[in-house]
Write a protein that holds these residues in place. Structure first.
Motif, PDB file in Angstrom:
ATOM      1  N   SER A 168      19.042 -16.121  21.936  1.00 12.88           N
ATOM      2  CA  SER A 168      20.218 -16.630  22.007  1.00 12.88           C
ATOM      3  C   SER A 168      21.174 -16.251  21.149  1.00 12.88           C
ATOM      4  O   SER A 168      20.834 -16.165  19.975  1.00 12.88           O
ATOM      5  N   PHE A 169      22.689 -16.099  21.668  1.00 14.05           N
ATOM      6  CA  PHE A 169      23.675 -15.432  20.473  1.00 14.05           C
ATOM      7  C   PHE A 169      24.274 -17.016  19.837  1.00 14.05           C
ATOM      8  O   PHE A 169      24.671 -17.950  20.590  1.00 14.05           O
ATOM      9  N   ARG A 170      24.583 -16.751  18.814  1.00 11.20           N
ATOM     10  CA  ARG A 170      24.993 -17.810  17.743  1.00 11.20           C
ATOM     11  C   ARG A 170      26.024 -17.129  16.871  1.00 11.20           C
ATOM     12  O   ARG A 170      25.753 -16.133  16.446  1.00 11.20           O
ATOM     13  N   ILE A 171      27.179 -17.908  16.715  1.00 14.49           N
ATOM     14  CA  ILE A 171      28.149 -16.963  15.961  1.00 14.49           C
ATOM     15  C   ILE A 171      28.710 -18.442  14.885  1.00 14.49           C
ATOM     16  O   ILE A 171      28.894 -19.393  15.421  1.00 14.49           O
ATOM     17  N   ASP A 172      29.041 -17.908  13.688  1.00 18.95           N
ATOM     18  CA  ASP A 172      29.680 -18.916  12.620  1.00 18.95           C
ATOM     19  C   ASP A 172      31.219 -19.592  13.254  1.00 18.95           C
ATOM     20  O   ASP A 172      31.880 -18.558  13.733  1.00 18.95           O
ATOM     21  N   ASP A 173      31.533 -20.736  13.362  1.00 18.70           N
ATOM     22  CA  ASP A 173      32.793 -21.166  13.821  1.00 18.70           C
ATOM     23  C   ASP A 173      34.039 -20.558  12.999  1.00 18.70           C
ATOM     24  O   ASP A 173      34.955 -20.071  13.773  1.00 18.70           O
ATOM     25  N   ASP A 174      33.671 -20.054  11.839  1.00 16.73           N
ATOM     26  CA  ASP A 174      34.916 -19.662  10.918  1.00 16.73           C
ATOM     27  C   ASP A 174      35.407 -18.177  11.333  1.00 16.73           C
ATOM     28  O   ASP A 174      36.586 -18.137  11.548  1.00 16.73           O
ATOM     29  N   ILE A 175      34.383 -17.350  11.661  1.00 11.84           N
ATOM     30  CA  ILE A 175      34.661 -16.066  12.004  1.00 11.84           C
ATOM     31  C   ILE A 175      35.031 -15.943  13.495  1.00 11.84           C
ATOM     32  O   ILE A 175      35.898 -15.357  14.203  1.00 11.84           O
TER      33      ILE A 175
END
Length: 459
Positions: A21-28
């Motif tokens: 699954s794809f996850r990304i940091d909220d800041d970027i």
């Protein structure tokens, strides 16, 4: 490079399963959206729901009616409009080179395009003059291939490297178009060995932001800095425990440097202090195999890396650590002739510090490169990369989806470059072709173009 491929088995101890699954940091994620989407007030002014993309026509009408209160687009508005016009049609132009095309880059202003070949040739095109050849450079002291090229900040000089410690400088704007090393024009030789006769490969070369120094990564596990004004090697830093395949500056200050290596690590170096300590400011851990290329977002915080574990990773240096938690282990995998096992694609580094991981392309056979899309036209909304499967992949930074998969080449695409202002992308391949991709515009549909392309190849 297309011959029989072996497989390898990995010691999976200490590794963890990846659910894919794809996850990304909220800041970027938030930063990218702020730079590529209209403000909420702008959307309300043109009666568009927040979750519905704003059409280009609506944006233009709102600008002309001054609904934004500024009479013009903001940078985010502009990126929202231009970022929807991607260079994803069949190539508008292709050109056969003399040998495999290894490197290709637009200049920072897009006025020049440089392609380096496996043979001894480098071609510089003047984009603003109808792609006229500005200079044909026949390289000096070449071993195997041109490994990298770089333009000086003022675009007056080009440096090229090969599998030797000697790199060369060429005057881009001299009167000579046919630049044959030390026959029609001087190619100034710079010895990165410091004169001690050591033989090694130079994989990556970059100008400092002030144009006074060159920084290189090499097969000696080291980073080298060459002082152009003093015309000598100023220092060498044993930076990694394996080949340094790539170096990059973090931003325009030139103080922070990134390096990537076959020891699977990205390292961050602060030039203001590492001459005394010879230690990195921090380490970024997360790839399971060696790193082929690094590109900086240019803001001093974010970078991306292509890895031989078949991923592109997005990093925030504010999350770096001072030491590694998992020792680098040799797995027996050689990306030059081995397939990457499917079961290994489901593994994850237990201490992965990356803020997002992008999958789909293949990093095999050669040091394939990846980049952020241009800030001016797309707000760096996308990441794009070459691939072993002969395609260019374009990923959406925020959701990780593949928004385009450019198909035309018949061999590995090692490098590609997006024009800084126009919806135009150049790809260079080991099939000896460079290809120019542009927004379809009024051209025939991609489906029809693809059919014609297939017939042309069948003929």
């Amino acid at each position: 490079m297309r011959g029989f491929r072996l497989s390898h088995s990995r010691d999976t101890a200490n590794l963890v399963a990846d659910d894919g699954s794809f996850r990304i940091d909220d800041d970027i994620c938030q930063l990218t959206r702020l730079q590529t989407e209209p403000f909420i007030s702008n959307r309300k002014s043109i009666r568009n729901h927040w979750k519905v993309p704003v059409s280009t026509t609506s944006m233009l009408l709102a600008r002309e009616a001054n609904h934004f209160g500024r009479g013009r687009f903001s940078l985010a508005d502009r990126s929202h409009v231009l970022g929807r016009y991607l260079p994803m049609d069949s190539p508008s132009h292709t050109e056969r080179m003399y040998s495999e095309a290894y490197t290709s880059q637009f200049s920072i202003d897009g006025s020049l395009f440089i392609v380096g070949l496996k043979g001894s040739l480098i071609k510089i095109y003047n984009v603003e003059k109808g792609w006229k050849v500005q200079k044909d450079i026949n390289a000096r002291s070449l071993r195997w291939t041109i490994t990298d090229t770089a333009l000086s900040p003022d675009q007056r000089q080009l440096v090229y490297s090969s599998l030797t410690p000697i790199v060369h400088l060429v005057n881009v704007w001299s009167a000579t178009t046919d630049s044959q090393a030390n026959i029609t024009e001087i190619h100034e030789a710079l010895d990165f060995s410091g004169g001690d006769g050591e033989i090694f490969n130079t994989y990556s070369i970059k100008f400092s932001t002030d144009g006074r120094e060159l920084v290189a990564g090499s097969s000696t596990n080291s980073i080298y800095v060459y002082d152009l004004e003093a015309n000598k090697l100023s220092w060498r830093l044993r930076a990694h425990s394996d080949d340094v395949n790539t170096v990059s500056f973090a931003d325009r200050t030139g103080q922070i440097l990134f390096s990537g290596s076959d020891d699977n690590l990205c390292k961050v170096w602060d030039r203001r202090c590492f001459a005394a300590t010879e230690k990195p400011a921090g380490v970024l851990e997360g790839h399971l195999e060696g790193i082929t290329f690094i590109d900086s977002r240019g803001d001093g915080h974010y970078l991306i890396s292509n890895g031989k574990d078949q991923t592109t990773k997005l990093w925030d240096i504010r999350k770096m650590s001072s030491t590694t938690k998992l020792s680098t282990r040799k797995t027996g995998f050689d990306y030059r002739w081995m397939e990457y096992p499917e079961q290994d694609r489901k593994l994850k580094h237990p201490y992965d510090q990356s803020v997002a991981t992008y999958r789909g392309h293949s990093v095999l056979g050669t040091l394939i490169r990846c980049y952020f899309s241009p800030a001016h036209s797309t707000g760096q909304r996308y990441i794009y990369t070459g691939s072993f499967d002969n395609h260019v992949y374009i990923y959406d930074v925020v959701n990780g989806q593949t928004v385009a998969r450019l198909e035309w080449h018949s061999e590995i695409i090692r490098d590609c470059s997006w024009h800084p202002y126009f919806p135009m992308l150049m790809s260079s391949s080991l099939d000896c072709f460079i290809a120019r991709w542009e927004f379809p515009g009024n051209s025939p549909s991609p489906q029809l173009a693809k059919k014609r392309h297939r017939r042309r190849h069948a003929a």
